[in-house]
Design a protein around this motif. Structure first.
Motif, PDB file in Angstrom:
ATOM      1  N   TYR A  34       0.855  -1.191   0.000  1.00 49.71           N
ATOM      2  CA  TYR A  34       0.000   0.000   0.000  1.00 49.71           C
ATOM      3  C   TYR A  34       0.884   1.231   0.000  1.00 49.71           C
ATOM      4  CZ  TYR A  34      -3.087  -3.614   1.807  1.00 49.71           C
ATOM      5  OH  TYR A  34      -3.767  -4.777   1.984  1.00 49.71           O
ATOM      6  N   LEU A  35       0.302   2.365  -0.332  1.00 45.87           N
ATOM      7  CA  LEU A  35       0.999   3.656  -0.332  1.00 45.87           C
ATOM      8  C   LEU A  35       2.327   3.565  -1.075  1.00 45.87           C
ATOM      9  CD1 LEU A  35       0.461   4.819   3.377  1.00 45.87           C
ATOM     10  CD2 LEU A  35      -0.866   5.496   1.365  1.00 45.87           C
ATOM     11  N   GLY A  36       2.275   2.992  -2.246  1.00 47.95           N
ATOM     12  CA  GLY A  36       3.465   2.911  -3.079  1.00 47.95           C
ATOM     13  C   GLY A  36       4.600   2.105  -2.458  1.00 47.95           C
ATOM     14  N   GLY A  37       4.250   1.063  -1.752  1.00 46.44           N
ATOM     15  CA  GLY A  37       5.274   0.172  -1.217  1.00 46.44           C
ATOM     16  C   GLY A  37       5.760   0.553   0.172  1.00 46.44           C
ATOM     17  N   LEU A  38       5.243   1.666   0.703  1.00 46.15           N
ATOM     18  CA  LEU A  38       5.666   2.103   2.039  1.00 46.15           C
ATOM     19  C   LEU A  38       5.161   1.131   3.097  1.00 46.15           C
ATOM     20  CD1 LEU A  38       7.243   4.586   3.057  1.00 46.15           C
ATOM     21  CD2 LEU A  38       5.041   5.569   3.715  1.00 46.15           C
TER      22      LEU A  38
END
Lengths: 80, 763
Positions: free
Chosen positions: B523-527
């Motif tokens: 999620y959240l660009g891999g964060l």
């Protein structure tokens, strides 16, 4: 420096940062009061407020001690 | 006299307030020859060390830091009993080294005054003069010697300055003690008995008697200044108190009444200082401990005596503090010159930031992050190394021992069991090194200050924080660290909730099941990642449950007001590598001894339950099914079925009773893996996914089952070492039994809810 009349007695938590005071009385269950006595926080002792709040940090003869006074204990001080 | 001195070992006790450098002095005196143990039935650490100097042998006892010798609990009583020679199984103390912080003499002298009353030879070690000087405090040590009447040795324990002088004085004290015995006991001046008779190298001969010299009552003492014998030692001890005459009269009266009745549990007359304490202890602890008071006679006598004292203007217990502080002021008159205003020290500047509500908390969070990161990252190579080593040891046994029960016992029982514990040693050592580092530099006390507000909300104080923090590595050292909590109920509450926090032994289970069943969604660009979030959720589950149960225990079972929180914040200093190493090694060894022996024993039992009854012709799976453990698993299957578990998981849970981490190994055996599975091992994940319910092709594992197993292990008390240490620390089987019951019930209920809700959501 602001001078306050010597008769004024306020609770410890009301003492502002950096002010010096002399402990007037410690009120609470006798066992707690005795424990604080043994610890060195007793009537007549000079303290300086280092960080107010609850728990607060006071300077006691050069060293620092932290103390929480809620419900159980009331430390009354005379600002100097 | 010298010959007699050389043939015996002298016992020296180190006494002092907390943060006076007592443990540093102890290490300086005895070096690495230390031994840590426990006094039977209590949790007071018995830290002793042997050393010899000036041709004499010494045993040094490091007593816990104290502000007062007033016993309020059994643990504190041990210290007093030890000093009075009443502790069973402990050597009689020949002399006391009282260490004081030069910056805080008046406060420290409260304890000094109590120690002097014991009638033992006392040497005062005046520590941290350098720090005092930097703060602008000036101390006249020579004058202190004269006014106090016992040897005073200025030292700097951390730099080992003054230790040779201290040793010389101790050696002389010891020789003096033997001199007493050889010459004629009781026929010497008390000062002589303090080892000041001859050859003292530091010009420390006092010119006045203890207490009396300063108070100007030499006629009361019955001693003359030249030091000729006039009085029996006991009589001299009677006078060694600053308490007022009317109080001493009551003490004498009580003493004679006690002697008449002689109804005390222990034989021999009660030492006078304990009779004094009986009068002063308004809490009643000593009365209950020392007197047989079934008819309430002593209670009324003590109450009457206290009333008389109050009427005479000496109310108990306040009379003690005022008398002792008055004495301290007299003894320190002209000795200490304090500055009009305290200079801002580097410690103050650091504290402005580190105790700041916002920045302090932020830094604290960062420190905790670094500690945890290091525990997991730095320990990994050592853990892998231990794993390889235990694997190699198992391989060696398999190659050299004939197949059979013995080989199986050695490989699966002994090496497998001990290896499971050894695996966690690196993490525990890294954590202890950090804790010792934070403690030695002075930061630990600040964390207790910062966390007090939060702990007070659940009815505990900041002092419970450090034990709970340690429990994230392992509950065993966490529970041992609860000894700093004075209040018995708070200590017990902390002990009861400590095992709920996620210790490192849960990680292999989480790692294994998360890798196998939780999808790696990002999620959240891999964060953020679902697997990581699940792990964080399990940590949070432990923390939240511990908080809820602490609140519940403090409101019901262990009801009591939020404890008094008063604590000294020591000045910051550079940590000493030696102290950090010693503390780490000491704790690590204690963990190994406590956890290792027990786990060895239980893993042998589990091995036997899986091995017997043994059928050499059976397949691996049949052997499991028919073993005692397999049978037990099938018996409990109806119980674990609502959690989504089959009998094999039930077996693994039973087998992991000694230690949670054993569940991974047991499941490996259960699903018949040739090699031990490693967490994240793909083949291992495959095996788990392929496992089916007996006689069907319905898979055992899915996400709700995996979650239910993890939640169960997050909350259960499957750790024999923790239960054993609770038993030791509470000195009763009741509390480990309670911990086990409430945690197992909680774990079962939570796993049930997880599985049922999970299945409902998924289905």
């Amino acid at each position: 420096m602001k001078h306050t009349p010597p008769a004024e007695v306020i609770p410890l938590w009301n003492l502002s940062e950096g002010s010096c005071a002399r402990i007037a009385r410690v009120l609470g269950p006798s066992d707690h009061v005795h424990r604080l006595d043994e610890f060195g926080l007793r009537g007549g002792t000079k303290i300086e407020m280092f960080r107010p709040g609850n728990p607060c940090i006071v300077r006691l003869s050069g060293n620092k001690v932290c103390l929480r006074t809620d419900g159980l204990l009331e430390v009354l001080v005379e600002p100097m | 006299m010298i010959a007699a001195a050389k043939t015996r070992t002298f016992t020296v006790a180190l006494v002092g307030n907390p943060n006076t450098g007592k443990s540093t002095l102890f290490s300086g005196l005895v070096g690495v020859h230390q031994h840590v143990g426990n006094y039977p039935g209590v949790t007071v650490e018995k830290k002793t060390g042997r050393t010899s100097f000036a041709g004499l042998r010494f045993e040094v006892i490091d007593l816990p830091g104290l502000y007062s010798l007033a016993p309020r609990s059994r643990d504190e009583m041990v210290v007093v009993d030890l000093l009075l020679g009443r502790q069973r199984g402990a050597a009689v103390v020949d002399a006391v080294v009282c260490i004081v912080d030069a910056c805080n003499l008046e406060r420290n002298f409260y304890l000094v005054s109590q120690v002097l009353e014991l009638g033992l030879p006392v040497v005062l070690a005046l520590n941290m003069l350098d720090v005092a000087e930097r703060r602008g405090i000036r101390i006249d040590a020579a004058r202190l010697r004269r006014q106090l009447g016992v040897p005073v040795v200025p030292i700097q324990a951390n730099r080992r300055i003054g230790l040779p002088q201290l040793k010389a004085v101790l050696a002389d004290t010891a020789a003096g003690a033997v001199g007493d015995i050889v010459e004629s006991a009781g026929k010497t001046h008390p000062l002589q008995r303090m080892g000041l008779s001859s050859g003292v190298p530091l010009n420390i001969l006092p010119d006045r008697c203890l207490h009396c010299g300063a108070t100007g009552r030499p006629e009361d003492c019955g001693e003359d200044a030249a030091g000729t014998a006039a009085m029996a030692p006991d009589a001299a001890r009677v006078h060694s108190t600053p308490l007022p005459d009317e109080f001493e009269a009551e003490v004498a009266l009580l003493e004679s009444e006690l002697a008449e009745e002689s109804n005390r549990a222990a034989g021999g007359p009660l030492p006078r200082c304990l009779v004094r304490r009986l009068l002063l202890d308004t809490n009643g602890y000593l009365q209950r401990t020392l007197l047989d008071d079934s008819d309430g006679r002593w209670a009324s006598r003590l109450a009457a005596a206290r009333e008389r004292l109050a009427a005479a203007g000496s109310p108990t217990p306040a009379v003690e503090t005022s008398a002792r502080y008055d004495w301290a002021r007299r003894v320190l008159e002209g000795v200490v010159v304090e500055p009009g205003h305290y200079k801002t020290t580097p410690s103050d500047r650091i504290d402005r930031v580190l105790t700041h509500r916002f920045f302090g908390t932020l830094i604290f969070a960062a420190v905790m992050l670094i500690v945890f990161q290091s525990v997991f990252v730095w320990a990994r190579p050592a853990m892998e190394w231990i794993e390889t080593l235990t694997g190699a040891a198992g391989g060696w046994v398999e190659a050299h021992v004939v197949e059979g029960a013995l080989r199986s016992l050695m490989v699966d029982g002994v090496i497998g069991g001990v290896g499971a514990v050894l695996m966690f040693l690196p993490q525990i050592l890294v954590l202890f090194a950090f804790l010792a580092l934070l403690e030695d530099c002075g930061y630990m006390a600040r964390t207790a200050y910062l966390m007090d507000r939060m702990m007070a909300r659940v009815g505990l104080s900041g002092k419970s924080f450090i034990p709970l923090l340690s429990s994230f590595a392992c509950a065993v050292p966490g529970i041992m660290a609860t000894r700093v909590i004075e209040n018995e109920r708070d200590r017990l509450t902390t002990i009861l909730v400590a095992p709920l926090l996620t210790c490192s032994a849960r990680l292999p289970i989480y790692a294994m099941l998360i890798a196998a069943f939780i999808p790696a969604h990002s999620y959240l660009g891999g964060l953020l990642n679902l697997q990581g979030l699940t792990l964080a959720g399990l940590y949070l589950l432990g923390i939240v449950t511990a908080m809820i149960f602490a609140t519940v225990f403090k409101r019901t079972l262990l009801r009591g007001e939020t404890p008094l929180f008063v604590m000294e914040l020591p000045g910051y200093k550079w940590p000493s590598p030696r102290t950090v190493f010693m503390r780490m090694a000491e704790r690590g060894w204690m963990f190994l001894r406590c956890a290792g022996t027990l786990i060895l024993l239980v893993s042998i039992l589990v091995w036997a339950a899986l091995y017997f009854p043994h059928d050499p012709n059976a397949t691996h799976q049949e052997q499991q099914r028919n073993s005692y453990l397999g049978q037990a698993g099938q018996v409990i299957e109806p119980v674990v079925r609502p959690l989504g578990w089959d009998w094999r998981i039930g077996c693994a849970v039973i087998a992991s009773l000694p230690a949670r981490e054993l569940v991974v190994a047991t499941m490996g055996v259960m699903y018949h893996l040739e090699d031990k599975p490693g967490p994240g091992d793909r083949r291992w994940s495959e095996k788990l996914r392929q496992a089916t319910w007996d006689g069907t092709d319905r898979p055992v594992y899915n996400v709700p089952v995996a979650l239910s197993i993890m939640v169960f292990f997050a909350l259960c008390a499957q750790c024999a070492a923790t239960l054993a240490v609770i038993r030791r620390e509470t000195n009763s089987w009741r509390w480990p039994a309670f911990t086990f019951s409430y945690m197992t019930a909680l774990a079962y209920a939570a796993a049930f809810v997880t599985y049922q809700v999970g299945t409902w959501v998924a289905g």
